[in-house]
Design a protein around this motif. Structure first.
Motif, PDB file in Angstrom:
ATOM      1  N   UNK A 131       0.895  -1.304  -0.194  1.00  8.17           N
ATOM      2  CA  UNK A 131      -0.134  -0.005  -0.323  1.00  8.17           C
ATOM      3  C   UNK A 131       0.911   1.152   0.046  1.00  8.17           C
ATOM      4  N   UNK A 132       0.748   2.039  -0.931  1.00  9.67           N
ATOM      5  CA  UNK A 132       1.706   3.252  -1.213  1.00  9.67           C
ATOM      6  C   UNK A 132       1.382   4.221   0.331  1.00  9.67           C
ATOM      7  N   UNK A 133       0.110   4.235   0.692  1.00  9.82           N
ATOM      8  CA  UNK A 133      -0.040   5.129   1.865  1.00  9.82           C
ATOM      9  C   UNK A 133       0.589   4.860   2.881  1.00  9.82           C
ATOM     10  N   UNK A 134       0.750   3.334   3.094  1.00 10.90           N
ATOM     11  CA  UNK A 134       1.760   2.865   4.291  1.00 10.90           C
ATOM     12  C   UNK A 134       3.054   3.502   3.986  1.00 10.90           C
ATOM     13  N   UNK A 164       3.256   7.166   4.790  1.00 12.75           N
ATOM     14  CA  UNK A 164       3.291   7.400   6.338  1.00 12.75           C
ATOM     15  C   UNK A 164       4.523   7.093   6.969  1.00 12.75           C
ATOM     16  N   UNK A 165       5.111   5.817   6.567  1.00 13.64           N
ATOM     17  CA  UNK A 165       6.578   5.563   6.954  1.00 13.64           C
ATOM     18  C   UNK A 165       7.700   6.454   6.967  1.00 13.64           C
ATOM     19  N   UNK A 166       7.611   6.753   5.666  1.00 17.81           N
ATOM     20  CA  UNK A 166       8.569   7.992   5.228  1.00 17.81           C
ATOM     21  C   UNK A 166       8.403   9.228   6.068  1.00 17.81           C
ATOM     22  N   UNK A 167       7.203   9.619   6.424  1.00 16.46           N
ATOM     23  CA  UNK A 167       6.843  10.701   7.324  1.00 16.46           C
ATOM     24  C   UNK A 167       7.376  10.377   8.766  1.00 16.46           C
ATOM     25  N   UNK A 168       7.137   9.213   9.270  1.00 16.14           N
ATOM     26  CA  UNK A 168       7.482   8.940  10.578  1.00 16.14           C
ATOM     27  C   UNK A 168       9.252   8.982  10.657  1.00 16.14           C
ATOM     28  N   UNK A 169       9.769   8.306   9.576  1.00 12.87           N
ATOM     29  CA  UNK A 169      11.124   8.354   9.702  1.00 12.87           C
ATOM     30  C   UNK A 169      11.894   9.547   9.539  1.00 12.87           C
ATOM     31  N   UNK A 170      11.209  10.617   9.023  1.00 14.58           N
ATOM     32  CA  UNK A 170      11.680  12.010   8.802  1.00 14.58           C
ATOM     33  C   UNK A 170      11.499  12.445  10.216  1.00 14.58           C
ATOM     34  N   UNK A 227       2.141   7.672  -2.553  1.00 17.24           N
ATOM     35  CA  UNK A 227       3.125   7.637  -1.309  1.00 17.24           C
ATOM     36  C   UNK A 227       3.673   9.238  -1.265  1.00 17.24           C
ATOM     37  N   UNK A 228       3.943   9.718  -2.182  1.00 10.31           N
ATOM     38  CA  UNK A 228       4.494  11.168  -2.021  1.00 10.31           C
ATOM     39  C   UNK A 228       3.372  12.056  -1.449  1.00 10.31           C
ATOM     40  N   UNK A 229       2.338  11.915  -1.802  1.00 11.59           N
ATOM     41  CA  UNK A 229       1.161  12.966  -1.025  1.00 11.59           C
ATOM     42  C   UNK A 229       1.067  12.499   0.445  1.00 11.59           C
ATOM     43  N   UNK A 230       0.921  11.223   0.653  1.00 10.75           N
ATOM     44  CA  UNK A 230       0.854  10.782   2.215  1.00 10.75           C
ATOM     45  C   UNK A 230       1.926  11.249   3.113  1.00 10.75           C
ATOM     46  N   UNK A 236       0.861  -1.150   9.765  1.00 17.17           N
ATOM     47  CA  UNK A 236       2.424  -1.353   9.742  1.00 17.17           C
ATOM     48  C   UNK A 236       2.920   0.140   9.964  1.00 17.17           C
ATOM     49  N   UNK A 237       2.503   1.003   9.194  1.00 12.61           N
ATOM     50  CA  UNK A 237       2.837   2.315   9.445  1.00 12.61           C
ATOM     51  C   UNK A 237       2.691   2.932  10.985  1.00 12.61           C
ATOM     52  N   UNK A 238       1.791   2.458  11.550  1.00 18.93           N
ATOM     53  CA  UNK A 238       1.506   2.901  13.080  1.00 18.93           C
ATOM     54  C   UNK A 238       2.639   2.185  13.861  1.00 18.93           C
TER      55      UNK A 238
END
Length: 329
Positions: free
Chosen positions: A188-191, A194-200, A221-224, A311-313
């Motif tokens: 899921x690209x949204x996952x 969200x993971x990229x955002x958390x890593x940042x 994925x870019x948008x999320x 997964x992202x959570x």
């Protein structure tokens, strides 16, 4: 001999009873009426040809380079964001873009005006495009006259990214110990976003995705990620298990997230070391080989009424705990 005023009737040539099937082809017709765009004399046909030529001139290598996705009819299309709300949100988030396509004689509203303004400020080319071409680009999706064209993501190499980060850390150029997140079976690209955002948010150094059977950095994925994908590199590994083994040889500990782990997250003792956190899909979890390559399997204590975390959570919670322990060191 007199004919009593009657006219003589000439006999008909050929068979007089039936035709023996000789007239069968005349009754078959010419088949279904072709679409307007397939009739050479129709203006729709000329519009289609013009649109195809225009697309070929603007992006001659898209089909051969495989830069986009494949549509339902096998057409190669660019990665795009469609619709007025989605386009303006993507531009606000700073998503990289090749061009903003705007329908000819588009009806203006606040979203269109803001999209044009943001694109102009960022130097994104504005292209006035006909509806047939917009329909083709989006595989006939609802675009509302706005289509944002996204360039293919430039993936880093997983091994090179890890090696470079470890070297910088050893030389003191990076204050935090290397911290990566690897995805095992996430589609899921949204996952991913969200993971990229958390890593940042928690000072991670990169996200690792396998080349096959895995999500990539798409427009969604870019948008999320809300633009975090600009700051956090996403690297591809031809084989995730091989990449994890290489990470371990560099001194990076591999931690798998799973509900039945042998270590509870609050008791994680490796948080301050170089680590790569591996997360599996919500349904299947970690694959067997990936699990075997992990130094530890870590579980997050949750209410027993819940079966699993998204997964992202799960990644966000784990990164928070790692960051907390590193800050307390």
């Amino acid at each position: 001999m007199a004919n009593n005023g009657r006219r003589s009737v000439k006999a008909k040539k050929g068979p007089t009873i039936g035709t023996g099937g000789h007239g069968r082809k005349a009754l078959e017709g010419k088949g279904p009426t072709p679409k307007a765009e397939d009739r050479p004399y129709h203006k729709a046909h000329k519009s289609k040809q013009l649109a195809e030529r225009s697309a070929a001139k603007r992006n001659p290598g898209a089909r051969s380079a495989g830069a986009g996705k494949s549509g339902p009819k096998g057409r190669a299309t660019e990665e795009v964001v469609t619709g007025r709300n989605s386009v303006v949100e993507a531009l606000r988030a700073g998503i990289p873009a090749k061009a903003l396509h705007v329908a000819i004689r588009i009806e203006m509203d606040d979203r269109v005006k803001e999209s044009l303004k943001l694109a102009a400020e960022r130097g994104i080319p504005l292209l006035e495009t006909g509806k047939p071409e917009l329909d083709r680009m989006t595989d006939d999706a609802v675009h509302q006259g706005l289509v944002l064209q996204i360039p293919p993501y430039d993936y880093a190499d997983a091994y090179e990214l890890a090696e470079e980060t470890v070297e910088k850390w050893k030389k003191g150029h990076v204050s935090n110990a290397p911290l990566f997140v690897a995805l095992d079976g996430i589609t899921d690209p949204r996952n991913l976003g969200a993971i990229i955002r958390s890593v940042s948010a928690f000072s991670g150094h990169g996200v690792i995705v396998p080349e096959r059977r895995s999500v990539g950095v798409t427009a969604s994925a870019w948008k999320t990620s809300a633009g975090a994908a600009v700051r956090v590199p996403v690297a591809r590994a031809s084989n995730l298990n091989s990449a994890l083994k290489q990470f371990k040889n560099m001194g990076i500990f591999v931690l798998g997230l799973d509900g039945d782990g042998d270590v509870s997250l609050p008791d994680l003792s490796l948080a301050t070391e170089p680590v790569c956190i591996v997360v599996g899909s919500e349904g299947k979890g970690l694959s067997r080989l990936v699990r075997e390559n992990c130094d530890q399997i870590v579980s997050i204590p949750i209410d027993s009424a819940m079966e699993s975390l998204n997964a992202s959570m799960a990644v966000g919670i784990t990164l928070y705990e790692v960051s907390r322990q590193r800050a307390a060191k």
